[in-house]
Design a protein around this motif. Sequence first.
Motif, PDB file in Angstrom:
ATOM      1  N   ASP A 114       0.822  -1.510   0.206  1.00 59.00           N
ATOM      2  CA  ASP A 114       0.316  -0.210   0.140  1.00 59.00           C
ATOM      3  C   ASP A 114       1.219   1.260  -0.113  1.00 59.00           C
ATOM      4  OD1 ASP A 114      -1.129   2.772   1.558  1.00 59.00           O
ATOM      5  OD2 ASP A 114      -2.253   0.609   1.178  1.00 59.00           O
ATOM      6  N   PRO A 115       0.481   2.038  -0.680  1.00 59.98           N
ATOM      7  CA  PRO A 115       1.730   3.681  -0.959  1.00 59.98           C
ATOM      8  C   PRO A 115       1.527   4.266   0.611  1.00 59.98           C
ATOM      9  CG  PRO A 115       0.197   3.604  -2.313  1.00 59.98           C
ATOM     10  CD  PRO A 115      -0.541   2.148  -1.716  1.00 59.98           C
ATOM     11  N   ALA A 116       0.587   4.394   1.397  1.00 61.03           N
ATOM     12  CA  ALA A 116       0.862   4.398   2.803  1.00 61.03           C
ATOM     13  C   ALA A 116       1.603   3.873   3.629  1.00 61.03           C
ATOM     14  CB  ALA A 116      -1.389   4.908   3.330  1.00 61.03           C
ATOM     15  N   LEU A 117       1.531   2.566   3.975  1.00 60.64           N
ATOM     16  CA  LEU A 117       1.876   1.909   4.507  1.00 60.64           C
ATOM     17  C   LEU A 117       2.425  -0.396   3.782  1.00 60.64           C
ATOM     18  CD1 LEU A 117       3.694   0.494   7.317  1.00 60.64           C
ATOM     19  CD2 LEU A 117       0.581   0.644   8.513  1.00 60.64           C
ATOM     20  N   THR A 118       3.674   0.080   3.741  1.00 60.73           N
ATOM     21  CA  THR A 118       4.303  -1.215   2.996  1.00 60.73           C
ATOM     22  C   THR A 118       4.343  -2.312   4.428  1.00 60.73           C
ATOM     23  OG1 THR A 118       4.458   0.063   0.589  1.00 60.73           O
ATOM     24  CG2 THR A 118       5.433  -2.532   1.352  1.00 60.73           C
ATOM     25  N   LEU A 119       4.163  -3.689   4.104  1.00 59.31           N
ATOM     26  CA  LEU A 119       4.496  -4.544   5.181  1.00 59.31           C
ATOM     27  C   LEU A 119       4.642  -5.850   4.483  1.00 59.31           C
ATOM     28  CD1 LEU A 119       1.433  -3.390   7.477  1.00 59.31           C
ATOM     29  CD2 LEU A 119       3.924  -2.960   7.856  1.00 59.31           C
ATOM     30  N   PRO A 120       5.402  -6.688   5.360  1.00 66.28           N
ATOM     31  CA  PRO A 120       7.020  -5.733   6.591  1.00 66.28           C
ATOM     32  C   PRO A 120       7.726  -4.532   5.304  1.00 66.28           C
ATOM     33  CG  PRO A 120       7.139  -7.662   5.050  1.00 66.28           C
ATOM     34  CD  PRO A 120       6.080  -7.454   4.440  1.00 66.28           C
ATOM     35  N   HIS A 121       7.924  -3.798   5.967  1.00 67.19           N
ATOM     36  CA  HIS A 121       9.152  -2.233   5.746  1.00 67.19           C
ATOM     37  C   HIS A 121       9.786  -3.117   4.715  1.00 67.19           C
ATOM     38  CE1 HIS A 121      11.631   0.836   5.403  1.00 67.19           C
ATOM     39  NE2 HIS A 121      11.049   1.415   6.067  1.00 67.19           N
ATOM     40  N   PRO A 122       9.951  -2.636   3.500  1.00 71.62           N
ATOM     41  CA  PRO A 122      10.102  -3.212   2.271  1.00 71.62           C
ATOM     42  C   PRO A 122      11.637  -2.929   1.835  1.00 71.62           C
ATOM     43  CG  PRO A 122       9.265  -0.785   1.719  1.00 71.62           C
ATOM     44  CD  PRO A 122       9.059  -1.288   3.020  1.00 71.62           C
ATOM     45  N   GLN A 123      12.586  -2.386   3.373  1.00 72.22           N
ATOM     46  CA  GLN A 123      13.799  -2.281   2.898  1.00 72.22           C
ATOM     47  C   GLN A 123      14.464  -2.756   4.148  1.00 72.22           C
ATOM     48  OE1 GLN A 123      12.635   1.036   2.671  1.00 72.22           O
ATOM     49  NE2 GLN A 123      12.800   0.682   0.232  1.00 72.22           N
ATOM     50  N   ALA A 124      13.665  -3.667   5.641  1.00 72.07           N
ATOM     51  CA  ALA A 124      14.144  -3.851   6.632  1.00 72.07           C
ATOM     52  C   ALA A 124      14.748  -4.796   6.385  1.00 72.07           C
ATOM     53  CB  ALA A 124      13.001  -4.451   7.243  1.00 72.07           C
ATOM     54  N   HIS A 125      15.068  -5.990   5.300  1.00 69.42           N
ATOM     55  CA  HIS A 125      15.712  -6.696   5.446  1.00 69.42           C
ATOM     56  C   HIS A 125      16.992  -6.572   4.909  1.00 69.42           C
ATOM     57  CE1 HIS A 125      14.740  -6.445   1.839  1.00 69.42           C
ATOM     58  NE2 HIS A 125      14.769  -7.853   1.112  1.00 69.42           N
ATOM     59  N   THR A 126      17.387  -5.337   4.355  1.00 69.99           N
ATOM     60  CA  THR A 126      18.828  -5.243   4.060  1.00 69.99           C
ATOM     61  C   THR A 126      19.142  -3.898   4.939  1.00 69.99           C
ATOM     62  OG1 THR A 126      18.080  -3.111   2.996  1.00 69.99           O
ATOM     63  CG2 THR A 126      17.657  -5.444   1.695  1.00 69.99           C
ATOM     64  N   ARG A 127      19.200  -3.734   6.083  1.00 73.06           N
ATOM     65  CA  ARG A 127      19.528  -2.952   7.133  1.00 73.06           C
ATOM     66  C   ARG A 127      19.726  -3.083   8.464  1.00 73.06           C
ATOM     67  NH1 ARG A 127      14.738   1.953   5.369  1.00 73.06           N
ATOM     68  NH2 ARG A 127      15.890   2.232   2.995  1.00 73.06           N
ATOM     69  N   ALA A 128      21.099  -3.170   8.373  1.00 73.42           N
ATOM     70  CA  ALA A 128      21.592  -3.372   9.858  1.00 73.42           C
ATOM     71  C   ALA A 128      21.329  -2.773  10.984  1.00 73.42           C
ATOM     72  CB  ALA A 128      23.370  -3.617   9.798  1.00 73.42           C
ATOM     73  N   PHE A 129      20.839  -1.583  10.790  1.00 74.99           N
ATOM     74  CA  PHE A 129      20.292  -0.835  11.850  1.00 74.99           C
ATOM     75  C   PHE A 129      18.673  -1.107  12.443  1.00 74.99           C
ATOM     76  CE2 PHE A 129      19.464   1.442   8.309  1.00 74.99           C
ATOM     77  CZ  PHE A 129      18.014   2.177   8.496  1.00 74.99           C
ATOM     78  N   VAL A 130      18.460  -2.250  11.415  1.00 73.92           N
ATOM     79  CA  VAL A 130      17.002  -2.582  12.125  1.00 73.92           C
ATOM     80  C   VAL A 130      16.973  -3.535  12.187  1.00 73.92           C
ATOM     81  CG1 VAL A 130      14.694  -3.717  10.995  1.00 73.92           C
ATOM     82  CG2 VAL A 130      15.571  -1.074  10.060  1.00 73.92           C
ATOM     83  N   LEU A 131      18.466  -5.214  11.554  1.00 74.17           N
ATOM     84  CA  LEU A 131      18.204  -6.192  11.998  1.00 74.17           C
ATOM     85  C   LEU A 131      18.452  -6.420  13.386  1.00 74.17           C
ATOM     86  CD1 LEU A 131      18.819  -7.664   8.600  1.00 74.17           C
ATOM     87  CD2 LEU A 131      16.485  -7.600   9.788  1.00 74.17           C
ATOM     88  N   GLN A 132      20.259  -5.722  13.420  1.00 74.06           N
ATOM     89  CA  GLN A 132      20.457  -5.815  14.825  1.00 74.06           C
ATOM     90  C   GLN A 132      20.485  -5.468  15.966  1.00 74.06           C
ATOM     91  OE1 GLN A 132      23.836  -7.409  14.692  1.00 74.06           O
ATOM     92  NE2 GLN A 132      22.943  -7.438  16.624  1.00 74.06           N
TER      93      GLN A 132
END
Length: 173
Positions: A114-132
């Motif tokens: 959805d343009p307002a809210l894509t789930l899961p976050h579309p870049q989360a799997h590529t971001r160490a600052f989220v994953l760690q």
Amino acid sequence: MTTWSTPRRVVLSLGSNLGERMQNLQGAVDALFDASGLRLVGLSPVYETAPVGGPEQEAFLNAVVVVDTALDPDTVLERAQNVEDAFHRVREVRWGPRSLDVDIIDAGGEQRDDPALTLPHPQAHTRAFVLQPWSDVDPDAEIPGKGPVRDLLAALTGQELHRRDDLVLQVPD
């Protein structure tokens, strides 16, 4: 306000690289729990990270908050955006500097484009600052359609990430 019939786990990522970064993160935690509807499950350590994408800018402080809630993702998004607005978040440059960023990373495993809210976050799997930080709170976490957080984190290289044990977010009363 709409709700799910049963509470679900929601993962929020917090970031700040303008102003008093730690005060901004603590203020976000406080504000998120100022109203009812979110039950804290876990609050990660704070990490200092180099920016990913966007213009040249200062380092971020990042953390992850895991909650259980019956609030639907759109209501949680509205609360997150209200918190950002309270900290004078400006959206002028994509991935630019910001006083506060509150992103919904996962909402009960829901998948939506959805343009307002894509789930899961579309870049989360590529971001160490989220994953760690997420892995610190929930080592068995998974991103729907992507896999276990710890495996995704292990596959990342080249992202600067430093745990700041001298900076500790306080759990709201």
